[in-house]
Design a protein around this motif. Structure first.
Motif, PDB file in Angstrom:
ATOM      1  N   LEU A   1     -13.931 -80.439-108.013  1.00  0.00           N
ATOM      2  CA  LEU A   1     -15.168 -79.828-107.531  1.00  0.00           C
ATOM      3  C   LEU A   1     -15.250 -79.776-106.002  1.00  0.00           C
ATOM      4  O   LEU A   1     -16.116 -79.095-105.461  1.00  0.00           O
ATOM      5  N   MET A   2     -14.380 -80.501-105.316  1.00  0.00           N
ATOM      6  CA  MET A   2     -14.415 -80.540-103.851  1.00  0.00           C
ATOM      7  C   MET A   2     -13.910 -79.235-103.250  1.00  0.00           C
ATOM      8  O   MET A   2     -13.020 -78.577-103.800  1.00  0.00           O
ATOM      9  N   THR A   3     -14.475 -78.857-102.086  1.00  0.00           N
ATOM     10  CA  THR A   3     -14.028 -77.670-101.348  1.00  0.00           C
ATOM     11  C   THR A   3     -12.755 -78.006-100.589  1.00  0.00           C
ATOM     12  O   THR A   3     -12.715 -79.015 -99.872  1.00  0.00           O
ATOM     13  N   PRO A   4     -11.702 -77.166-100.707  1.00  0.00           N
ATOM     14  CA  PRO A   4     -10.458 -77.449 -99.965  1.00  0.00           C
ATOM     15  C   PRO A   4     -10.702 -77.413 -98.457  1.00  0.00           C
ATOM     16  O   PRO A   4     -11.388 -76.524 -97.952  1.00  0.00           O
ATOM     17  N   LEU A   5     -10.153 -78.384 -97.760  1.00  0.00           N
ATOM     18  CA  LEU A   5     -10.273 -78.470 -96.306  1.00  0.00           C
ATOM     19  C   LEU A   5      -8.897 -78.394 -95.680  1.00  0.00           C
ATOM     20  O   LEU A   5      -7.929 -78.970 -96.189  1.00  0.00           O
ATOM     21  N   TYR A   6      -8.820 -77.642 -94.540  1.00  0.00           N
ATOM     22  CA  TYR A   6      -7.569 -77.482 -93.807  1.00  0.00           C
ATOM     23  C   TYR A   6      -7.685 -78.251 -92.496  1.00  0.00           C
ATOM     24  O   TYR A   6      -8.648 -78.086 -91.746  1.00  0.00           O
ATOM     25  N   SER A   7      -6.692 -79.092 -92.243  1.00  0.00           N
ATOM     26  CA  SER A   7      -6.714 -79.958 -91.064  1.00  0.00           C
ATOM     27  C   SER A   7      -5.685 -79.478 -90.052  1.00  0.00           C
ATOM     28  O   SER A   7      -4.497 -79.354 -90.366  1.00  0.00           O
ATOM     29  N   ALA A   8      -6.156 -79.182 -88.816  1.00  0.00           N
ATOM     30  CA  ALA A   8      -5.283 -78.784 -87.701  1.00  0.00           C
ATOM     31  C   ALA A   8      -5.303 -79.896 -86.667  1.00  0.00           C
ATOM     32  O   ALA A   8      -6.375 -80.408 -86.312  1.00  0.00           O
ATOM     33  N   ALA A   9      -4.129 -80.266 -86.173  1.00  0.00           N
ATOM     34  CA  ALA A   9      -4.014 -81.420 -85.270  1.00  0.00           C
ATOM     35  C   ALA A   9      -3.388 -81.017 -83.955  1.00  0.00           C
ATOM     36  O   ALA A   9      -2.519 -80.130 -83.895  1.00  0.00           O
TER      37      ALA A   9
END
Length: 736
Positions: free
Chosen positions: A67-75
């Motif tokens: 159920l969680m919204t996909p998150l994209y992590s940029a570093a």
């Protein structure tokens, strides 16, 4: 009696337990393993709760993950140096300890997560007008038209909170590198926010350095002006004081180490030094003149007048000629007379010259003494002046120290002002190593991580539930607990078996049931001076705790040891012995208590178990009154003439007054406790009622010991080869 069984019984740890004293727990070398086994058994006892907790947490974790919204992590990675690359301190950088460096880096990490940096990023990136940012975080929902100033302020505050919640700062171990990342539903937005955050952090650092330099210059200018005025005032005050007190300084110097004025020499000190030197010379001249005056006349004349020496030489020559002529010609010879007159004239000349030399030495000595006295008087005069000047010089020294201090402050501030002016803002100590790029795959949710966390949470909840249930469970998990919890010696522990197998196991001397009751019977032999008590009763807290089957079993075991035993069913309200022996309850104890005198008619033999018994008989309307009469005591005394042991199966203690009354005519009471009984308070209450009647409680007999008690060494599922395990007591439902 079986020797092996007897030895086993004597070795039982409960035999020597004293009433009222708690048994000491086992303190062997396997204590840790023992605790692990206890925990394992507790998990097995509550395995349904454990499995349910784990399955529920795993299911919840799986549902949350999907159920969680996909998150994209940029570093992005940056390097933070403790100092700027260009060092401006010409005397060398100040040594930094490890604590200082840790404090510096912790400060930088806090600045990276500061609200001021979030506000700066919102303004610099114009995020309030960025449609992608507003849509992803739903900042524009409910806003119609162009927002006013209050709405924009609220949106800015919410945007700052979103950035602070999304930012992640991760220092790289053993380095000055820091990873900064943003996690959003959009890969491009994550990269944009990360790079924007890093840029604003670098810019903010430069702004702080510039602001710090400007503030430092303004501060130093103010301080230099103040210190310069203080220096001028202190120098003016020093010169005025020196002039008013006639303190003239000839020379002095400045210590290069601390900047203090040292080695100052005044005019009075110079005069003292000069007069002291002249006095020393005069004193030396006076001593030399005194020595010259006190020496011999000949030595003085020879060293001071050359003419005296010539005259003395001539006189010596003339005296030699005179002596020679006197020898040759006699005293009257004219030449001898002439020589004698010449000798007298020379002697007078030498004496006159010596007197003149001595007079000259006296004049020189007198002059030296006068010179010395004059110089001594002058030295005393200027020494007094110098001492007076020294007293006045204390204030002068204080003023001089103030001048030196102000001069040091002024020089130091001026040097620092020059350094700041030469250094300026300098080079930034923050460098961008890697910029952020849009990620290709989402960083969260992580299915494996979430399931692992759910599993850990399930295990934790399960452990908490098991611990709570174990704490709420007041049953006798360890039979030896009866000594600690109730103050009763443990006489024996009886296993839990199937009802239909009970009689066969009781008769079989190799069975676990017989062994357990034989151990209890053996322990009873140590209770009194005459061995096992001749009359005793068995009771319990409530019905169904195995007291009736235990009374039957003990009577059977005593009978099999060639003892003449009679078992009386004293529970006339709810008799059970007739059910155990499968006979009809027609006559019995109640008949005797109501007036029947022929006891023999009430006693029947048991061919299966080898003892005699007396049933309860018909139920009377007033059982407590019958037990209060003296006929019960008379019956027991009568039976003890015929039997070695009289055993009473008494009613439960709680709810009835029968058990305390039955305890009076017997030697003591054996208290049966169900190992699965969860009411320790009820057991204590029952024991309290018995003790109030001064009943002698021999000890406890723990019944229905099952699998959960194996961990304490009281299980019976080994060593005998029986296929049954831990069933129910024969009368677990109907007993008592």
């Amino acid at each position: 009696m079986d020797t092996a069984n007897t030895g086993r019984a004597i070795a039982s740890p409960e035999i020597h337990a004293e009433p009222g004293k708690a048994a000491q727990p086992y303190q062997g070398g396997f204590f840790d393993m023992h605790m692990l086994e206890k925990a394992f058994v507790a998990l097995l006892n509550h395995k349904a709760w454990v499995i349910g907790s784990i399955v529920a947490c795993l299911s919840l974790g799986l549902a949350v993950t999907f159920l969680m919204t996909p998150l994209y992590s940029a570093a992005s990675r940056i390097e933070i140096s403790p100092q700027a690359p260009v060092e401006t301190d010409v005397k060398g950088a100040r040594e930094k300890t490890l604590a200082n460096e840790m404090s510096f880096f912790n400060t930088q990490y806090s600045l990276l997560e500061s609200r001021s940096l979030a506000a700066r990023t919102v303004r610099a990136g114009n995020l309030l007008n960025d449609k992608v940012f507003l849509d992803h975080f739903r900042l524009a929902e409910g806003e119609e038209g162009a927002p006013n100033s209050a709405q924009r302020a609220s949106m800015a505050e919410r945007a700052e909170k979103i950035l602070l919640d999304s930012i992640s700062v991760s220092p790289v171990r053993q380095s000055s590198l820091v990873d900064i990342s943003f996690a959003t539903p959009s890969p491009e937005l994550s990269a944009k926010l990360t790079n924007l955050w890093v840029q604003q952090f670098v810019a903010a650092n430069l702004d702080r350095r510039f602001a710090a330099t400007s503030d430092a210059r303004r501060f130093l200018e103010q301080r230099i002006s103040t210190i310069r005025r203080n220096l001028e005032d202190s120098e003016r005050e020093l010169i005025t004081y020196a002039a008013s007190n006639n303190i003239i300084t000839l020379e002095g110097g400045v210590d290069s180490g601390n900047g203090r004025t040292v080695g100052q020499r005044t005019l009075a000190a110079a005069d003292v030094e000069k007069i002291s030197a002249a006095l020393s010379e005069a004193r030396d001249a006076r001593i030399a003149a005194e020595s010259q005056l006190s020496s011999s006349v000949s030595s003085t004349e020879m060293s001071s007048n050359q003419s005296v020496s010539v005259l003395r030489q001539r006189r010596a020559e003339l005296a030699a000629d005179l002596a020679r002529l006197e020898v040759q010609f006699g005293d009257e010879y004219p030449e001898v007379v002439a020589k004698r007159k010449q000798l007298e004239a020379l002697t007078q000349s030498v004496s006159g010259e010596a007197n003149r030399a001595r007079s000259l030495n006296r004049e020189i000595y007198s002059s030296a003494i006068t010179r010395e006295r004059e110089l001594q008087a002058e030295l005393d005069r200027i020494t007094g002046n110098y001492r007076d000047q020294q007293r006045r010089s204390i204030e002068y020294t204080i003023l001089q120290r103030e001048v030196d201090t102000n001069r040091q402050l002024y020089d130091g501030l001026l040097q620092r002002y020059k350094e700041i002016g030469a250094a300026g803002v300098g080079t930034n100590n923050i460098a961008v190593v890697d910029t952020a790029t849009p990620p290709r795959v989402p960083s969260s949710p992580n299915l494996f991580l979430n399931m692992a966390l759910a599993l850990v949470a399930g295990l934790g909840i399960a452990a908490a539930l098991v611990f709570l249930l174990e704490q709420l469970d007041q049953s006798i998990r360890d039979p030896s607990e009866v000594s600690e919890r109730f103050g009763l010696p443990l006489l024996g522990s009886i296993p839990k078996v199937e009802a239909e197998e009970f009689e066969a196991l009781l008769i079989d001397k190799k069975s676990m049931v017989y062994e357990s009751y034989f151990t209890a019977q053996t322990n009873l032999t140590f209770l009194t001076n005459h061995g096992a008590p001749r009359s005793f009763m068995l009771t319990s807290t409530r019905p169904g705790e195995g007291k009736s089957s235990s009374a039957l079993s003990l009577a059977s075991v005593f009978a099999q040891t060639n003892k003449k035993v009679i078992l009386i069913d004293a529970d006339i309200r709810s008799p059970s012995l007739n059910e155990l022996l499968d006979v009809e309850n027609k006559v019995g104890l109640s008949n005797y208590l109501t007036g029947v005198e022929d006891v023999a008619e009430l006693i029947k033999p048991s061919s299966m178990f080898g003892f005699d018994y007396m049933l309860a008989g018909p139920m009377p309307p007033n059982a407590a009154e019958l037990f209060s009469s003296s006929r019960l005591r008379q019956l027991i005394e009568l039976l003890l003439r015929e039997y070695d042991h009289v055993i009473l199966d008494a009613p439960p203690v709680l709810g009835l007054a029968d058990a305390p009354l039955l305890a009076r005519p017997v030697e003591g009471v054996i208290f049966a406790i169900d190992a699965s009984n969860n009411s320790a308070r009820a057991i204590k209450s029952a024991l309290s009622r018995l003790r109030q009647t001064e009943a002698h409680i021999f000890g406890a007999l723990v019944t229905k010991v099952g699998r959960r008690n194996e961990i304490y060494g009281y299980g019976y599922g080994y060593g005998y080869g029986y296929g049954y395990g831990y069933g129910a007591d024969k009368n677990s439902d109907s007993d008592d």
